[in-house]
Design a protein around this motif. Sequence first.
Motif, PDB file in Angstrom:
ATOM      1  N   ARG A 150       0.684  -1.039   0.010  1.00 27.51           N
ATOM      2  CA  ARG A 150      -0.004  -0.020   0.109  1.00 27.51           C
ATOM      3  C   ARG A 150       0.891   1.357  -0.065  1.00 27.51           C
ATOM      4  NH1 ARG A 150      -2.577  -2.947   4.234  1.00 27.51           N
ATOM      5  NH2 ARG A 150      -1.925  -1.554   5.633  1.00 27.51           N
ATOM      6  N   ILE A 151       1.963   1.373   0.748  1.00 29.64           N
ATOM      7  CA  ILE A 151       2.765   2.356   0.943  1.00 29.64           C
ATOM      8  C   ILE A 151       3.460   2.404  -0.484  1.00 29.64           C
ATOM      9  CG2 ILE A 151       4.946   3.323   2.027  1.00 29.64           C
ATOM     10  CD1 ILE A 151       3.729   1.835   4.446  1.00 29.64           C
ATOM     11  N   GLU A 152       3.930   1.334  -1.158  1.00 24.42           N
ATOM     12  CA  GLU A 152       4.659   1.401  -2.349  1.00 24.42           C
ATOM     13  C   GLU A 152       3.613   2.199  -3.481  1.00 24.42           C
ATOM     14  OE1 GLU A 152       5.955  -1.473  -6.120  1.00 24.42           O
ATOM     15  OE2 GLU A 152       5.984  -2.173  -4.097  1.00 24.42           O
ATOM     16  N   ALA A 153       2.384   1.699  -3.360  1.00 23.17           N
ATOM     17  CA  ALA A 153       1.252   2.269  -4.195  1.00 23.17           C
ATOM     18  C   ALA A 153       1.138   3.793  -3.963  1.00 23.17           C
ATOM     19  CB  ALA A 153       0.143   1.588  -4.281  1.00 23.17           C
ATOM     20  N   LEU A 154       1.062   4.350  -2.778  1.00 22.47           N
ATOM     21  CA  LEU A 154       0.732   5.587  -2.477  1.00 22.47           C
ATOM     22  C   LEU A 154       2.311   6.531  -3.131  1.00 22.47           C
ATOM     23  CD1 LEU A 154      -0.553   5.518   1.299  1.00 22.47           C
ATOM     24  CD2 LEU A 154      -1.636   6.155  -0.707  1.00 22.47           C
ATOM     25  N   GLY A 155       3.171   5.943  -2.920  1.00 23.39           N
ATOM     26  CA  GLY A 155       4.519   6.461  -3.266  1.00 23.39           C
ATOM     27  C   GLY A 155       4.463   6.887  -4.825  1.00 23.39           C
ATOM     28  N   ARG A 156       3.895   5.885  -5.572  1.00 25.90           N
ATOM     29  CA  ARG A 156       3.833   6.198  -6.931  1.00 25.90           C
ATOM     30  C   ARG A 156       2.648   7.189  -7.706  1.00 25.90           C
ATOM     31  NH1 ARG A 156       3.675   0.392  -7.194  1.00 25.90           N
ATOM     32  NH2 ARG A 156       1.338   0.501  -7.382  1.00 25.90           N
ATOM     33  N   VAL A 157       2.018   7.483  -6.658  1.00 25.36           N
ATOM     34  CA  VAL A 157       0.787   8.510  -6.842  1.00 25.36           C
ATOM     35  C   VAL A 157       1.530  10.061  -7.005  1.00 25.36           C
ATOM     36  CG1 VAL A 157      -1.358   9.599  -6.136  1.00 25.36           C
ATOM     37  CG2 VAL A 157      -0.874   7.284  -5.956  1.00 25.36           C
ATOM     38  N   ALA A 158       1.264  10.683  -8.110  1.00 24.46           N
ATOM     39  CA  ALA A 158       1.957  11.918  -8.256  1.00 24.46           C
ATOM     40  C   ALA A 158       1.403  12.904  -7.107  1.00 24.46           C
ATOM     41  CB  ALA A 158       1.485  12.705  -9.623  1.00 24.46           C
ATOM     42  N   PHE A 159       0.347  12.726  -6.959  1.00 19.27           N
ATOM     43  CA  PHE A 159      -0.408  13.601  -5.594  1.00 19.27           C
ATOM     44  C   PHE A 159       0.603  13.508  -4.267  1.00 19.27           C
ATOM     45  CE2 PHE A 159      -3.557  13.998  -2.344  1.00 19.27           C
ATOM     46  CZ  PHE A 159      -4.201  15.349  -2.605  1.00 19.27           C
ATOM     47  N   PHE A 160       1.111  12.270  -4.109  1.00 15.94           N
ATOM     48  CA  PHE A 160       1.979  12.097  -3.109  1.00 15.94           C
ATOM     49  C   PHE A 160       3.664  12.258  -3.358  1.00 15.94           C
ATOM     50  CE2 PHE A 160      -2.054   9.641  -1.811  1.00 15.94           C
ATOM     51  CZ  PHE A 160      -2.163  10.986  -0.812  1.00 15.94           C
ATOM     52  N   HIS A 161       4.070  12.633  -4.528  1.00 16.95           N
ATOM     53  CA  HIS A 161       5.297  12.804  -4.798  1.00 16.95           C
ATOM     54  C   HIS A 161       6.068  13.664  -3.761  1.00 16.95           C
ATOM     55  CE1 HIS A 161       5.621  10.911  -9.126  1.00 16.95           C
ATOM     56  NE2 HIS A 161       5.120  10.035  -8.206  1.00 16.95           N
ATOM     57  N   GLY A 162       7.302  13.325  -3.260  1.00 20.09           N
ATOM     58  CA  GLY A 162       7.984  14.191  -2.194  1.00 20.09           C
ATOM     59  C   GLY A 162       7.604  13.917  -1.019  1.00 20.09           C
ATOM     60  N   VAL A 163       6.465  13.113  -0.667  1.00 19.98           N
ATOM     61  CA  VAL A 163       6.166  12.836   0.692  1.00 19.98           C
ATOM     62  C   VAL A 163       6.950  11.833   1.241  1.00 19.98           C
ATOM     63  CG1 VAL A 163       4.088  12.054   2.122  1.00 19.98           C
ATOM     64  CG2 VAL A 163       3.719  13.732   0.088  1.00 19.98           C
ATOM     65  N   SER A 164       7.435  12.094   2.533  1.00 26.93           N
ATOM     66  CA  SER A 164       8.462  11.074   3.109  1.00 26.93           C
ATOM     67  C   SER A 164       7.542   9.790   3.290  1.00 26.93           C
ATOM     68  CB  SER A 164       8.877  11.685   4.467  1.00 26.93           C
ATOM     69  OG  SER A 164       7.905  11.797   5.293  1.00 26.93           O
ATOM     70  N   LYS A 165       8.374   8.500   3.606  1.00 33.24           N
ATOM     71  CA  LYS A 165       8.068   7.536   3.885  1.00 33.24           C
ATOM     72  C   LYS A 165       7.195   7.303   5.141  1.00 33.24           C
ATOM     73  CE  LYS A 165       8.875   2.646   4.253  1.00 33.24           C
ATOM     74  NZ  LYS A 165      10.015   1.382   4.011  1.00 33.24           N
ATOM     75  N   ARG A 166       7.767   8.209   6.111  1.00 28.93           N
ATOM     76  CA  ARG A 166       6.856   8.523   7.415  1.00 28.93           C
ATOM     77  C   ARG A 166       5.551   8.872   7.058  1.00 28.93           C
ATOM     78  NH1 ARG A 166       8.626  12.331  12.439  1.00 28.93           N
ATOM     79  NH2 ARG A 166       7.035  11.596  13.668  1.00 28.93           N
ATOM     80  N   ASN A 167       5.398   9.790   6.420  1.00 32.56           N
ATOM     81  CA  ASN A 167       4.126  10.500   6.178  1.00 32.56           C
ATOM     82  C   ASN A 167       3.324   9.603   4.991  1.00 32.56           C
ATOM     83  OD1 ASN A 167       4.311  12.641   7.819  1.00 32.56           O
ATOM     84  ND2 ASN A 167       5.515  13.785   6.248  1.00 32.56           N
ATOM     85  N   LEU A 168       3.907   8.784   4.556  1.00 36.23           N
ATOM     86  CA  LEU A 168       2.968   7.831   3.709  1.00 36.23           C
ATOM     87  C   LEU A 168       2.443   6.851   4.407  1.00 36.23           C
ATOM     88  CD1 LEU A 168       5.296   7.425   0.273  1.00 36.23           C
ATOM     89  CD2 LEU A 168       3.197   8.498   0.517  1.00 36.23           C
ATOM     90  N   ILE A 169       3.126   6.505   5.509  1.00 32.23           N
ATOM     91  CA  ILE A 169       2.723   5.266   6.407  1.00 32.23           C
ATOM     92  C   ILE A 169       1.436   5.876   7.285  1.00 32.23           C
ATOM     93  CG2 ILE A 169       3.111   4.140   8.666  1.00 32.23           C
ATOM     94  CD1 ILE A 169       6.029   3.817   7.547  1.00 32.23           C
ATOM     95  N   ARG A 170       1.677   7.419   7.496  1.00 30.64           N
ATOM     96  CA  ARG A 170       0.661   8.221   8.054  1.00 30.64           C
ATOM     97  C   ARG A 170      -0.639   7.982   7.057  1.00 30.64           C
ATOM     98  NH1 ARG A 170       2.958  13.671  10.568  1.00 30.64           N
ATOM     99  NH2 ARG A 170       3.535  12.867  12.554  1.00 30.64           N
ATOM    100  N   ILE A 171      -0.492   8.488   5.900  1.00 28.72           N
ATOM    101  CA  ILE A 171      -1.671   8.324   4.906  1.00 28.72           C
ATOM    102  C   ILE A 171      -2.170   6.801   5.007  1.00 28.72           C
ATOM    103  CG2 ILE A 171      -2.164   8.690   2.493  1.00 28.72           C
ATOM    104  CD1 ILE A 171       0.205  10.836   2.366  1.00 28.72           C
ATOM    105  N   ASP A 172      -1.198   5.959   5.034  1.00 31.73           N
ATOM    106  CA  ASP A 172      -1.847   4.692   4.914  1.00 31.73           C
ATOM    107  C   ASP A 172      -2.845   4.381   5.997  1.00 31.73           C
ATOM    108  OD1 ASP A 172      -1.987   1.845   3.789  1.00 31.73           O
ATOM    109  OD2 ASP A 172      -0.764   1.619   5.690  1.00 31.73           O
ATOM    110  N   GLN A 173      -2.200   4.769   6.947  1.00 35.07           N
ATOM    111  CA  GLN A 173      -3.108   4.329   8.527  1.00 35.07           C
ATOM    112  C   GLN A 173      -4.511   4.846   8.228  1.00 35.07           C
ATOM    113  OE1 GLN A 173      -0.092   5.585  11.165  1.00 35.07           O
ATOM    114  NE2 GLN A 173       0.912   3.523  11.355  1.00 35.07           N
TER     115      GLN A 173
END
Length: 179
Positions: free
Chosen positions: A45-68
């Motif tokens: 899920r985090i890998e998928a979020l990281g591919r979204v242009a909307f979330f480019h530049g967002v840190s892994k820590r914040n991608l985890i927050r988004i996923d949660q």
Amino acid sequence: MGTFRLFSALSEAHSTDYDDAMQPRLAGYGVDPGVRKRALNQAARIEALGRVAFFHGVSKRNLIRIDQIANIRHVREGDVVMAEGDPGDEMMVVIDGTASVRGGQRELGVCGPGQCVGEMALLDARPRSATVVALEPMRMLVLSGAAFRKLLAKVPHLNQVLLSTLSTRLREANAATDY
């Protein structure tokens, strides 16, 4: 007679009954095996979020927050994901599958893995500007409006990423418009 031979004899004698009994079931209804997909673990899920242009530049820590704060939604081919004019109370990130995007009678495009829909209505509290219909079975990560706004307040960098993404979309739309 061994268990294996007994099982084999029973399954041969009642192969259609056995096959029907072994089909996936949900609340008494058959489940379309074509809709079944592999489970999504947090890393996927985090890998998928990281591919979204909307979330480019967002840190892994914040991608985890988004996923949660996200939920997974499954839709079938032909399902309306969102309808033009409806209130916007969530945004969706496409994990797999594709959908058509229509504004009025005009085809606006097709969205697929790594793209998001619904974020505009969350930002301006206006009704949905397009209808999105699944062209095939889909899985999406869904962020509710309330969770999305809390996330923007907690992650200020996401506001900048969002503005950049929306600016790019506006430029693309302007370039595509016939004068």
